[in-house]
Design a protein around this motif. Structure first.
Motif, mmCIF file in Angstrom:
data_model
loop_
_atom_site.group_PDB
_atom_site.id
_atom_site.type_symbol
_atom_site.label_atom_id
_atom_site.label_comp_id
_atom_site.label_asym_id
_atom_site.label_seq_id
_atom_site.Cartn_x
_atom_site.Cartn_y
_atom_site.Cartn_z
ATOM 1 N N VAL A 6 -62.517 51.396 -10.125
ATOM 2 C CA VAL A 6 -62.545 49.941 -10.189
ATOM 3 C C VAL A 6 -61.627 49.487 -11.313
ATOM 4 C CG1 VAL A 6 -64.903 49.714 -9.286
ATOM 5 C CG2 VAL A 6 -64.530 49.922 -11.745
ATOM 6 N N ASP A 7 -61.140 48.254 -11.216
ATOM 7 C CA ASP A 7 -60.338 47.665 -12.291
ATOM 8 C C ASP A 7 -60.396 46.151 -12.171
ATOM 9 O OD1 ASP A 7 -58.616 47.879 -14.556
ATOM 10 O OD2 ASP A 7 -56.904 47.375 -13.284
ATOM 11 N N PHE A 8 -60.602 45.494 -13.313
ATOM 12 C CA PHE A 8 -60.592 44.040 -13.340
ATOM 13 C C PHE A 8 -59.183 43.526 -13.551
ATOM 14 C CE2 PHE A 8 -65.237 43.816 -14.021
ATOM 15 C CZ PHE A 8 -65.525 42.692 -13.258
ATOM 16 N N ALA A 9 -58.856 42.433 -12.882
ATOM 17 C CA ALA A 9 -57.602 41.731 -13.119
ATOM 18 C C ALA A 9 -57.660 41.070 -14.494
ATOM 19 C CB ALA A 9 -57.363 40.681 -12.030
ATOM 20 N N PRO A 10 -56.506 40.706 -15.059
ATOM 21 C CA PRO A 10 -56.502 40.073 -16.378
ATOM 22 C C PRO A 10 -57.341 38.798 -16.451
ATOM 23 C CG PRO A 10 -54.294 40.780 -15.791
ATOM 24 C CD PRO A 10 -55.136 40.971 -14.576
ATOM 25 N N GLU A 67 -50.100 41.059 -15.422
ATOM 26 C CA GLU A 67 -50.108 39.665 -15.000
ATOM 27 C C GLU A 67 -51.064 39.416 -13.823
ATOM 28 O OE1 GLU A 67 -46.092 38.578 -14.175
ATOM 29 O OE2 GLU A 67 -45.423 38.879 -16.236
ATOM 30 N N GLY A 68 -51.618 40.495 -13.262
ATOM 31 C CA GLY A 68 -52.532 40.361 -12.136
ATOM 32 C C GLY A 68 -51.853 40.092 -10.815
ATOM 33 N N ASP A 69 -50.530 40.268 -10.765
ATOM 34 C CA ASP A 69 -49.777 39.980 -9.541
ATOM 35 C C ASP A 69 -49.739 41.159 -8.579
ATOM 36 O OD1 ASP A 69 -49.189 37.429 -10.438
ATOM 37 O OD2 ASP A 69 -47.298 38.038 -11.357
ATOM 38 N N TYR A 70 -49.879 42.376 -9.112
ATOM 39 C CA TYR A 70 -49.761 43.578 -8.284
ATOM 40 C C TYR A 70 -50.942 44.516 -8.540
ATOM 41 C CZ TYR A 70 -44.980 42.068 -7.402
ATOM 42 O OH TYR A 70 -43.884 41.337 -7.028
ATOM 43 N N VAL A 71 -51.262 45.285 -7.517
ATOM 44 C CA VAL A 71 -52.297 46.314 -7.602
ATOM 45 C C VAL A 71 -51.678 47.637 -7.169
ATOM 46 C CG1 VAL A 71 -54.547 47.102 -6.793
ATOM 47 C CG2 VAL A 71 -54.110 44.657 -7.041
ATOM 48 N N ALA A 72 -51.833 48.666 -7.995
ATOM 49 C CA ALA A 72 -51.354 50.008 -7.652
ATOM 50 C C ALA A 72 -52.552 50.921 -7.413
ATOM 51 C CB ALA A 72 -50.489 50.569 -8.777
ATOM 52 N N ALA A 73 -52.415 51.816 -6.445
ATOM 53 C CA ALA A 73 -53.489 52.754 -6.132
ATOM 54 C C ALA A 73 -52.897 54.093 -5.727
ATOM 55 C CB ALA A 73 -54.383 52.216 -5.017
ATOM 56 N N VAL A 74 -53.657 55.161 -5.981
ATOM 57 C CA VAL A 74 -53.263 56.506 -5.569
ATOM 58 C C VAL A 74 -54.397 57.106 -4.755
ATOM 59 C CG1 VAL A 74 -52.650 58.830 -6.336
ATOM 60 C CG2 VAL A 74 -51.785 56.853 -7.586
ATOM 61 N N SER A 75 -54.061 57.682 -3.616
ATOM 62 C CA SER A 75 -55.067 58.277 -2.739
ATOM 63 C C SER A 75 -55.243 59.753 -3.056
ATOM 64 C CB SER A 75 -54.656 58.112 -1.277
ATOM 65 O OG SER A 75 -53.525 58.925 -0.992
ATOM 66 N N SER A 76 -56.282 60.343 -2.489
ATOM 67 C CA SER A 76 -56.569 61.755 -2.716
ATOM 68 C C SER A 76 -55.484 62.668 -2.155
ATOM 69 C CB SER A 76 -57.923 62.120 -2.093
ATOM 70 O OG SER A 76 -57.934 61.819 -0.710
ATOM 71 N N CYS A 77 -54.661 62.147 -1.232
ATOM 72 C CA CYS A 77 -53.577 62.957 -0.666
ATOM 73 C C CYS A 77 -52.261 62.762 -1.421
ATOM 74 C CB CYS A 77 -53.400 62.664 0.819
ATOM 75 S SG CYS A 77 -53.044 60.948 1.212
ATOM 76 N N PRO A 115 -47.281 47.440 -20.894
ATOM 77 C CA PRO A 115 -47.974 46.208 -21.296
ATOM 78 C C PRO A 115 -47.212 44.930 -20.977
ATOM 79 C CG PRO A 115 -47.250 47.485 -23.202
ATOM 80 C CD PRO A 115 -47.133 48.367 -22.023
ATOM 81 N N GLU A 116 -45.892 45.011 -20.816
ATOM 82 C CA GLU A 116 -45.115 43.847 -20.409
ATOM 83 C C GLU A 116 -44.953 43.774 -18.891
ATOM 84 O OE1 GLU A 116 -41.416 43.910 -22.500
ATOM 85 O OE2 GLU A 116 -42.357 43.719 -24.466
ATOM 86 N N GLY A 117 -45.528 44.737 -18.182
ATOM 87 C CA GLY A 117 -45.497 44.734 -16.728
ATOM 88 C C GLY A 117 -44.191 45.164 -16.105
ATOM 89 N N ILE A 118 -43.270 45.720 -16.912
ATOM 90 C CA ILE A 118 -41.931 46.020 -16.403
ATOM 91 C C ILE A 118 -41.845 47.360 -15.683
ATOM 92 C CG2 ILE A 118 -40.777 44.583 -18.116
ATOM 93 C CD1 ILE A 118 -40.264 47.069 -19.775
ATOM 94 N N GLN A 119 -42.829 48.241 -15.909
ATOM 95 C CA GLN A 119 -42.789 49.573 -15.307
ATOM 96 C C GLN A 119 -44.186 50.037 -14.932
ATOM 97 O OE1 GLN A 119 -41.159 51.334 -18.780
ATOM 98 N NE2 GLN A 119 -39.052 51.403 -18.023
ATOM 99 N N LEU A 120 -44.215 50.946 -13.970
ATOM 100 C CA LEU A 120 -45.441 51.619 -13.565
ATOM 101 C C LEU A 120 -45.250 53.110 -13.772
ATOM 102 C CD1 LEU A 120 -48.252 51.675 -12.154
ATOM 103 C CD2 LEU A 120 -47.013 51.831 -9.979
ATOM 104 N N ALA A 121 -46.124 53.733 -14.558
ATOM 105 C CA ALA A 121 -46.048 55.174 -14.823
ATOM 106 C C ALA A 121 -47.010 55.906 -13.895
ATOM 107 C CB ALA A 121 -46.388 55.467 -16.279
ATOM 108 N N VAL A 122 -46.496 56.979 -13.271
ATOM 109 C CA VAL A 122 -47.273 57.714 -12.268
ATOM 110 C C VAL A 122 -47.264 59.207 -12.597
ATOM 111 C CG1 VAL A 122 -47.550 58.195 -9.814
ATOM 112 C CG2 VAL A 122 -46.521 56.036 -10.549
#
Length: 226
Positions: A6-10, A67-77, A115-122
């Motif tokens: 779970v994760d809350f938006a800002p 910013e709450g504009d995008y949601v990222a998720a990773v599946s078990s596969c 924290p500035e929303g410019i990148q997503l680390a995976v």
């Protein structure tokens, strides 16, 4: 079926939840004083705004961008997906970008937003950590694994990554039972330590130079001044 993440938006009112029933649900939560109840009692109401269609049987991690504009998720596969949280539009589906973990495994492949929303680390399947540019979703750079020639890099699949609040550093953990702190300006490791068990999640202190670590045995520890 079990909820795995779970994760809350800002805004503190929208919750993203994923689990074993396919799909990430965005839920609007409202809290109000209970009429006729004792002082301090609250009524909680929840409304499902939309369900984001996922690939794979189970969702292992879900994170809103700052910013709450995008949601990222990773599946078990090991599939990474990103959606526009306002419209539900799918922005990215990338296979083999993350490790494959059983749905019931404590290893969750936690992603992290700058924290500035410019990148997503995976966290990657071979010990690397990929940084994707927001909006284009193209790979900007990689924190290398030992297989890439970095002696202090991870030697097994990554379980989690977290970017520091100032955006200058990142901490990663892997199945090799090591935690590594990286300087993002040159993608170099500056500190590392071994753990007794596999660290499955970590978080930076909001203001201090410290990390909180959770391992797959259920233990919580801190690393002061990494």
């Amino acid at each position: 079926l079990p909820v795995r993440c779970v994760d809350f938006a800002p805004d503190g009112r929208t919750l993203a939840a994923g689990g074993d029933d396919q799909g990430v649900r965005l839920v609007r939560c409202a809290v109000a004083e209970k009429r006729g109840g004792e002082e301090g009692e609250r009524d909680v109401s929840c409304e499902v705004l939309r369900t984001l269609r996922t690939v794979g049987r189970s969702t292992k991690t879900v994170r809103f961008d700052p910013e709450g504009d995008y949601v990222a998720a990773v599946s078990s596969c090991g599939v990474l997906q990103v959606w526009n949280s306002k419209t539900g539009e799918q922005c990215l589906t990338k296979k083999q970008s993350a490790p494959k973990f059983d749905s019931s495994s404590p290893h969750c492949c936690h992603v992290s937003w700058h924290p500035e929303g410019i990148q997503l680390a995976v966290p990657g399947p071979s010990g690397e950590v990929a940084f994707l540019e927001r909006l284009s979703w193209e790979e900007e750079f990689v924190l290398p694994s030992s297989a890439d020639g970095e002696k202090e890099g991870h030697r097994a699949a990554c379980t989690c990554v977290e970017i520091s609040p100032n955006g200058l550093y990142a901490a990663s953990a892997a199945l090799d039972r090591r935690v590594v702190v990286w300087r993002l300006s040159d993608q170099k490791p500056i500190a590392s330590r071994s753990a007794d068990s596999v660290v499955c999640n970590l978080r930076w202190h909001p203001t201090d130079n410290a990390l909180c670590l959770t391992d797959d045995e259920g233990s919580i520890s801190t690393w002061e001044g990494p």
